[in-house]
Design an enzyme around this catalytic site. Structure first.
Site, PDB file in Angstrom:
ATOM      1  N   ILE A  46       0.786  -1.316   0.198  1.00 28.33           N
ATOM      2  CA  ILE A  46      -0.053   0.027   0.031  1.00 28.33           C
ATOM      3  C   ILE A  46       1.056   1.251  -0.075  1.00 28.33           C
ATOM      4  O   ILE A  46       0.299   2.366  -0.184  1.00 28.33           O
ATOM      5  CB  ILE A  46      -0.922   0.050   1.377  1.00 28.33           C
ATOM      6  CG1 ILE A  46      -0.234  -0.301   2.506  1.00 28.33           C
ATOM      7  CG2 ILE A  46      -2.032  -1.116   1.081  1.00 28.33           C
ATOM      8  CD1 ILE A  46      -1.102   0.355   3.721  1.00 28.33           C
ATOM      9  N   TYR A  78       1.433   2.527  17.373  1.00 28.25           N
ATOM     10  CA  TYR A  78       0.526   2.021  16.541  1.00 28.25           C
ATOM     11  C   TYR A  78      -0.661   2.541  16.688  1.00 28.25           C
ATOM     12  O   TYR A  78      -1.571   2.846  15.692  1.00 28.25           O
ATOM     13  CB  TYR A  78       0.306   0.280  17.131  1.00 28.25           C
ATOM     14  CG  TYR A  78      -0.930  -0.151  16.581  1.00 28.25           C
ATOM     15  CD1 TYR A  78      -0.952  -0.966  15.327  1.00 28.25           C
ATOM     16  CD2 TYR A  78      -2.109  -0.234  17.371  1.00 28.25           C
ATOM     17  CE1 TYR A  78      -2.141  -1.609  14.803  1.00 28.25           C
ATOM     18  CE2 TYR A  78      -3.296  -1.025  16.961  1.00 28.25           C
ATOM     19  CZ  TYR A  78      -3.297  -1.616  15.673  1.00 28.25           C
ATOM     20  OH  TYR A  78      -4.230  -2.249  15.290  1.00 28.25           O
ATOM     21  N   ILE A 124      -6.120 -14.648  21.898  1.00 28.42           N
ATOM     22  CA  ILE A 124      -6.936 -15.797  21.666  1.00 28.42           C
ATOM     23  C   ILE A 124      -6.301 -16.960  21.033  1.00 28.42           C
ATOM     24  O   ILE A 124      -6.452 -17.960  21.204  1.00 28.42           O
ATOM     25  CB  ILE A 124      -8.421 -15.352  21.375  1.00 28.42           C
ATOM     26  CG1 ILE A 124      -8.819 -14.585  22.693  1.00 28.42           C
ATOM     27  CG2 ILE A 124      -9.240 -16.756  20.972  1.00 28.42           C
ATOM     28  CD1 ILE A 124     -10.399 -14.293  22.361  1.00 28.42           C
ATOM     29  N   GLY A 177       3.795  -0.596  26.633  1.00 30.25           N
ATOM     30  CA  GLY A 177       2.664  -0.234  25.732  1.00 30.25           C
ATOM     31  C   GLY A 177       1.197  -0.849  25.867  1.00 30.25           C
ATOM     32  O   GLY A 177       0.371  -0.436  25.098  1.00 30.25           O
ATOM     33  N   ARG A 183       4.030  -6.396  29.519  1.00 24.87           N
ATOM     34  CA  ARG A 183       4.327  -5.851  27.945  1.00 24.87           C
ATOM     35  C   ARG A 183       4.325  -4.346  27.863  1.00 24.87           C
ATOM     36  O   ARG A 183       3.419  -3.776  28.451  1.00 24.87           O
ATOM     37  CB  ARG A 183       3.366  -6.609  26.795  1.00 24.87           C
ATOM     38  CG  ARG A 183       3.794  -6.879  25.693  1.00 24.87           C
ATOM     39  CD  ARG A 183       3.091  -7.715  24.932  1.00 24.87           C
ATOM     40  NE  ARG A 183       1.870  -7.092  24.417  1.00 24.87           N
ATOM     41  CZ  ARG A 183       1.105  -7.660  23.758  1.00 24.87           C
ATOM     42  NH1 ARG A 183       1.228  -9.031  23.083  1.00 24.87           N
ATOM     43  NH2 ARG A 183      -0.181  -7.239  23.172  1.00 24.87           N
TER      44      ARG A 183
HETATM   45  P1  NAD Z   1      -3.496  -9.614   9.756  1.00 19.63           P
HETATM   46  O1  NAD Z   1      -1.926  -9.391  10.055  1.00 19.63           O
HETATM   47  O2  NAD Z   1      -4.029 -10.731   9.745  1.00 19.63           O
HETATM   48  O3  NAD Z   1      -4.036  -8.594   8.422  1.00 19.63           O
HETATM   49  C1  NAD Z   1      -3.171  -7.632   8.003  1.00 19.63           C
HETATM   50  C2  NAD Z   1      -2.936  -7.652   6.517  1.00 19.63           C
HETATM   51  O4  NAD Z   1      -2.400  -6.585   6.025  1.00 19.63           O
HETATM   52  C3  NAD Z   1      -2.112  -9.061   6.442  1.00 19.63           C
HETATM   53  O5  NAD Z   1      -2.899  -9.838   5.185  1.00 19.63           O
HETATM   54  C4  NAD Z   1      -0.713  -8.317   5.585  1.00 19.63           C
HETATM   55  O6  NAD Z   1      -0.243  -9.302   4.780  1.00 19.63           O
HETATM   56  C5  NAD Z   1      -1.388  -7.233   5.136  1.00 19.63           C
HETATM   57  N1  NAD Z   1      -0.395  -5.933   4.973  1.00 19.63           N
HETATM   58  C6  NAD Z   1       0.527  -5.582   5.917  1.00 19.63           C
HETATM   59  N2  NAD Z   1       1.381  -4.455   5.438  1.00 19.63           N
HETATM   60  C7  NAD Z   1       0.712  -4.454   4.186  1.00 19.63           C
HETATM   61  C8  NAD Z   1       1.395  -3.371   3.239  1.00 19.63           C
HETATM   62  N3  NAD Z   1       2.331  -2.552   3.455  1.00 19.63           N
HETATM   63  N4  NAD Z   1       0.722  -3.588   2.041  1.00 19.63           N
HETATM   64  C9  NAD Z   1      -0.219  -4.515   1.751  1.00 19.63           C
HETATM   65  N5  NAD Z   1      -0.454  -5.400   2.526  1.00 19.63           N
HETATM   66  C10 NAD Z   1       0.012  -5.398   4.040  1.00 19.63           C
HETATM   67  O7  NAD Z   1      -4.442  -8.520  10.774  1.00 19.63           O
HETATM   68  P2  NAD Z   1      -5.862  -8.526  11.087  1.00 19.63           P
HETATM   69  O8  NAD Z   1      -5.895  -8.743  12.944  1.00 19.63           O
HETATM   70  O9  NAD Z   1      -6.771  -9.261  10.239  1.00 19.63           O
HETATM   71  O10 NAD Z   1      -5.957  -6.988  11.099  1.00 19.63           O
HETATM   72  C11 NAD Z   1      -6.660  -6.179  10.055  1.00 19.63           C
HETATM   73  C12 NAD Z   1      -6.710  -4.732  10.235  1.00 19.63           C
HETATM   74  O11 NAD Z   1      -7.533  -4.450  11.676  1.00 19.63           O
HETATM   75  C13 NAD Z   1      -5.547  -4.147  10.796  1.00 19.63           C
HETATM   76  O12 NAD Z   1      -5.419  -2.804  10.212  1.00 19.63           O
HETATM   77  C14 NAD Z   1      -5.378  -3.952  12.186  1.00 19.63           C
HETATM   78  O13 NAD Z   1      -4.513  -3.046  12.612  1.00 19.63           O
HETATM   79  C15 NAD Z   1      -6.880  -3.630  12.571  1.00 19.63           C
HETATM   80  N6  NAD Z   1      -7.332  -4.146  13.994  1.00 19.63           N
HETATM   81  C16 NAD Z   1      -7.147  -5.635  14.215  1.00 19.63           C
HETATM   82  C17 NAD Z   1      -7.901  -5.885  15.429  1.00 19.63           C
HETATM   83  C18 NAD Z   1      -7.819  -7.215  15.884  1.00 19.63           C
HETATM   84  O14 NAD Z   1      -7.933  -7.563  17.004  1.00 19.63           O
HETATM   85  N7  NAD Z   1      -7.275  -8.130  15.155  1.00 19.63           N
HETATM   86  C19 NAD Z   1      -8.162  -4.880  16.505  1.00 19.63           C
HETATM   87  C20 NAD Z   1      -8.297  -3.539  15.985  1.00 19.63           C
HETATM   88  C21 NAD Z   1      -7.614  -3.205  14.812  1.00 19.63           C
HETATM   89  C1  UD1 Z   2      -5.169  -6.175  19.647  1.00 13.31           C
HETATM   90  C2  UD1 Z   2      -4.786  -5.994  18.218  1.00 13.31           C
HETATM   91  C3  UD1 Z   2      -4.498  -4.862  17.768  1.00 13.31           C
HETATM   92  C4  UD1 Z   2      -5.622  -3.997  17.986  1.00 13.31           C
HETATM   93  C5  UD1 Z   2      -6.025  -3.854  19.485  1.00 13.31           C
HETATM   94  C6  UD1 Z   2      -7.352  -3.170  19.745  1.00 13.31           C
HETATM   95  C7  UD1 Z   2      -3.680  -8.232  17.667  1.00 13.31           C
HETATM   96  C8  UD1 Z   2      -2.442  -9.078  17.525  1.00 13.31           C
HETATM   97  N1  UD1 Z   2      -3.686  -7.054  18.089  1.00 13.31           N
HETATM   98  O1  UD1 Z   2      -4.120  -5.658  20.549  1.00 13.31           O
HETATM   99  O2  UD1 Z   2      -4.286  -4.972  16.411  1.00 13.31           O
HETATM  100  O3  UD1 Z   2      -5.489  -2.709  17.654  1.00 13.31           O
HETATM  101  O4  UD1 Z   2      -6.378  -5.239  19.759  1.00 13.31           O
HETATM  102  O5  UD1 Z   2      -7.845  -3.458  21.101  1.00 13.31           O
HETATM  103  O6  UD1 Z   2      -4.895  -8.708  17.375  1.00 13.31           O
HETATM  104  N2  UD1 Z   2      -1.248 -11.376  26.359  1.00 13.31           N
HETATM  105  C9  UD1 Z   2      -1.040 -12.486  27.246  1.00 13.31           C
HETATM  106  N3  UD1 Z   2      -0.306 -13.400  26.911  1.00 13.31           N
HETATM  107  C10 UD1 Z   2      -0.069 -13.725  25.543  1.00 13.31           C
HETATM  108  C11 UD1 Z   2      -0.564 -12.773  24.484  1.00 13.31           C
HETATM  109  C12 UD1 Z   2      -1.161 -11.622  25.127  1.00 13.31           C
HETATM  110  O7  UD1 Z   2      -1.165 -12.124  28.389  1.00 13.31           O
HETATM  111  O8  UD1 Z   2       0.391 -14.885  24.926  1.00 13.31           O
HETATM  112  C13 UD1 Z   2      -1.960 -10.242  26.795  1.00 13.31           C
HETATM  113  C14 UD1 Z   2      -1.341  -8.890  26.468  1.00 13.31           C
HETATM  114  O9  UD1 Z   2      -0.541  -8.551  27.243  1.00 13.31           O
HETATM  115  C15 UD1 Z   2      -2.661  -7.935  26.250  1.00 13.31           C
HETATM  116  C16 UD1 Z   2      -3.797  -8.932  25.972  1.00 13.31           C
HETATM  117  O10 UD1 Z   2      -3.410 -10.060  26.360  1.00 13.31           O
HETATM  118  O11 UD1 Z   2      -2.649  -7.543  27.657  1.00 13.31           O
HETATM  119  C17 UD1 Z   2      -4.278  -8.883  24.510  1.00 13.31           C
HETATM  120  O12 UD1 Z   2      -3.071  -8.796  23.819  1.00 13.31           O
HETATM  121  P1  UD1 Z   2      -3.275  -8.718  22.199  1.00 13.31           P
HETATM  122  O13 UD1 Z   2      -4.237  -9.863  21.790  1.00 13.31           O
HETATM  123  O14 UD1 Z   2      -1.852  -8.925  21.639  1.00 13.31           O
HETATM  124  O15 UD1 Z   2      -3.985  -7.664  21.888  1.00 13.31           O
HETATM  125  P2  UD1 Z   2      -3.789  -5.966  22.084  1.00 13.31           P
HETATM  126  O16 UD1 Z   2      -2.511  -5.806  22.379  1.00 13.31           O
HETATM  127  O17 UD1 Z   2      -4.964  -5.844  22.999  1.00 13.31           O
END
Ligand code: NAD
Ligand code: UD1
Length: 322
Positions: A56, A146, A191, A280, A278
């Site tokens: 992107i 982030y 999870i 942040g 952790r």
């Molecule tokens: P993910 O890592 O599975 O998906 C991110 C995707 O973006 C991947 O397929 C990766 O290959 C692609 N990507 C990364 N950098 C790129 C780049 N420079 N150009 C093109 N593609 C690129 O993560 P996800 O959990 O599915 O997260 C999707 C979105 O939702 C992210 O923006 C993340 O910050 C946001 N988000 C996720 C959570 C969560 O709990 N999973 C919570 C809040 C926000």
């Molecule tokens: C997650 C998302 C982030 C999103 C945010 C929104 C992922 C990887 N990150 O961050 O993209 O913007 O939610 O709320 O999905 N933990 C443990 N043991 C482990 C792993 C994690 O104790 O093995 C704890 C972490 O310290 C944290 C909590 O679980 O307190 C959640 O962690 P994580 O799933 O990494 O998510 P966030 O940091 O909340």
């Protein structure tokens, strides 16, 4: 027939969104650099999905996509470096992808007659608020690069909405979980990691659940199918634009409680270890979701139903692989 560009479509949430778009008979173009996503997450043959491997932050590529797909209805922007700890380790790279990439997309696609530009923001914009649940109008004070980049992206969305007539909406996702979330990195969603370890332990492999800190930190976990339902609802409602919405269930679970639930739902007798907290890491996170509900959205699942579905999916997957 509508046409969507999904950035990050080969990732966890993106691939569920692609699936949901296909169910609505949309044409889908996926742009993904496969840094954390996988092609296997996508139904590619005869599905109507066009997969473009690319970044992107590559402006020439974005311009080509715009020229070839000038009939796009939706840009769904999920591509990002998705982990808080990675942004603490390398804030410059996170900024390049998460902030600049968002700006490049807005700037490139602003000339098209889009129905909506939807952006994956995050609960991490709130930082440690004075109280939970957090409402969209609370002052955001992110604790990590982030969160800061996600917030900056939201501001640019509003500016492009107001000044360049790009109908734009941001979903502040809370902690999304479900099928296809990749557990393979220490920065993966908690999870997915806990399920993988509990499954391993059930299968006789020595493993434990590691909790960072005291485990009293809380999260608002939302099942991916409901997160995607909310996203498409906000995309398809023509009157909704220039706004930010919390996308969570509005509930809160501690990481310690989560560990117990995972043990219970999988019937796994696995140890829990406490390790250093952790950097942040947010302490408490819980969404106020009245604004989302007022748009007429109902969820199809609950946290417990999501956990159960994920457990069933993983049990079947393990059986089919053995
Ligand atoms: P993910 O890592 O599975 O998906 C991110 C995707 O973006 C991947 O397929 C990766 O290959 C692609 N990507 C990364 N950098 C790129 C780049 N420079 N150009 C093109 N593609 C690129 O993560 P996800 O959990 O599915 O997260 C999707 C979105 O939702 C992210 O923006 C993340 O910050 C946001 N988000 C996720 C959570 C969560 O709990 N999973 C919570 C809040 C926000
Ligand atoms: C997650 C998302 C982030 C999103 C945010 C929104 C992922 C990887 N990150 O961050 O993209 O913007 O939610 O709320 O999905 N933990 C443990 N043991 C482990 C792993 C994690 O104790 O093995 C704890 C972490 O310290 C944290 C909590 O679980 O307190 C959640 O962690 P994580 O799933 O990494 O998510 P966030 O940091 O909340």
């Amino acid at each position: 027939m509508t046409k969507c560009l999904v950035t990050g479509g080969a990732g966890f949430i993106g691939s569920h969104l692609v699936e949901a778009c296909l169910e609505k008979k949309s044409k889908v173009v996926v742009l993904d650099n496969l840094s954390t996503g996988r092609k296997e997450n996508l139904p590619l043959s005869d599905s109507g999905v066009e997969f473009l491997e690319g970044d992107i932050t590559d402006r020439a590529l974005l311009r080509n996509i715009k020229n070839q797909h000038a009939d796009l209805d939706y840009v769904f922007h999920l591509a990002a470096v998705p982990a808080v700890p990675l942004s603490m380790q390398d804030p410059v790279n996170t900024h390049r992808v998460n902030f600049q990439g968002t700006l490049f997309l807005l700037d490139t696609f602003k000339d098209l007659a889009l129905k909506k530009f939807v952006y994956a923001s995050s609960a991490s914009v709130y930082g440690n608020p004075n109280r939970v649940p957090v409402r969209e109008d609370f002052l955001p004070v992110p604790l990590s690069p982030y969160g800061a980049d996600k917030l900056a992206g939201e501001h640019y969305l509003r500016i492009f909405n107001d000044s360049f007539n790009v109908p734009a909406v941001a979903c502040r996702f809370f902690n999304v979980f479900g099928e296809r979330q990749d557990p393979s990195s220490p920065y993966s969603g908690v999870i997915s990691i806990f399920f993988e370890r509990a499954m391993a332990s059930k299968n006789g492999i020595n493993s434990s659940l590691e909790i960072y800190g005291d485990g009293k930190q809380t999260r608002d976990f939302i099942y991916v199918k409901d997160a995607v339902k909310a996203w498409l609802h906000l995309a398809e409602e023509p009157g909704i634009r220039g706004e930010v919405f919390n996308v969570g269930y509005g509930s809160s679970t501690s990481i310690l409680e989560l560990a117990h639930k995972v043990r219970e739902v999988l019937g796994a007798d696995i140890d829990v270890n406490f390790v250093e907290p952790r950097k942040g890491d947010i302490k408490h996170s819980q969404a106020e979701i009245q604004k989302l509900r007022d748009t007429g959205l109902d969820f199809d699942y609950s946290f417990d139903e999501g956990l159960k579905r994920l457990a069933e999916y993983l049990e079947v997957k393990v059986q089919s692989e053995s």
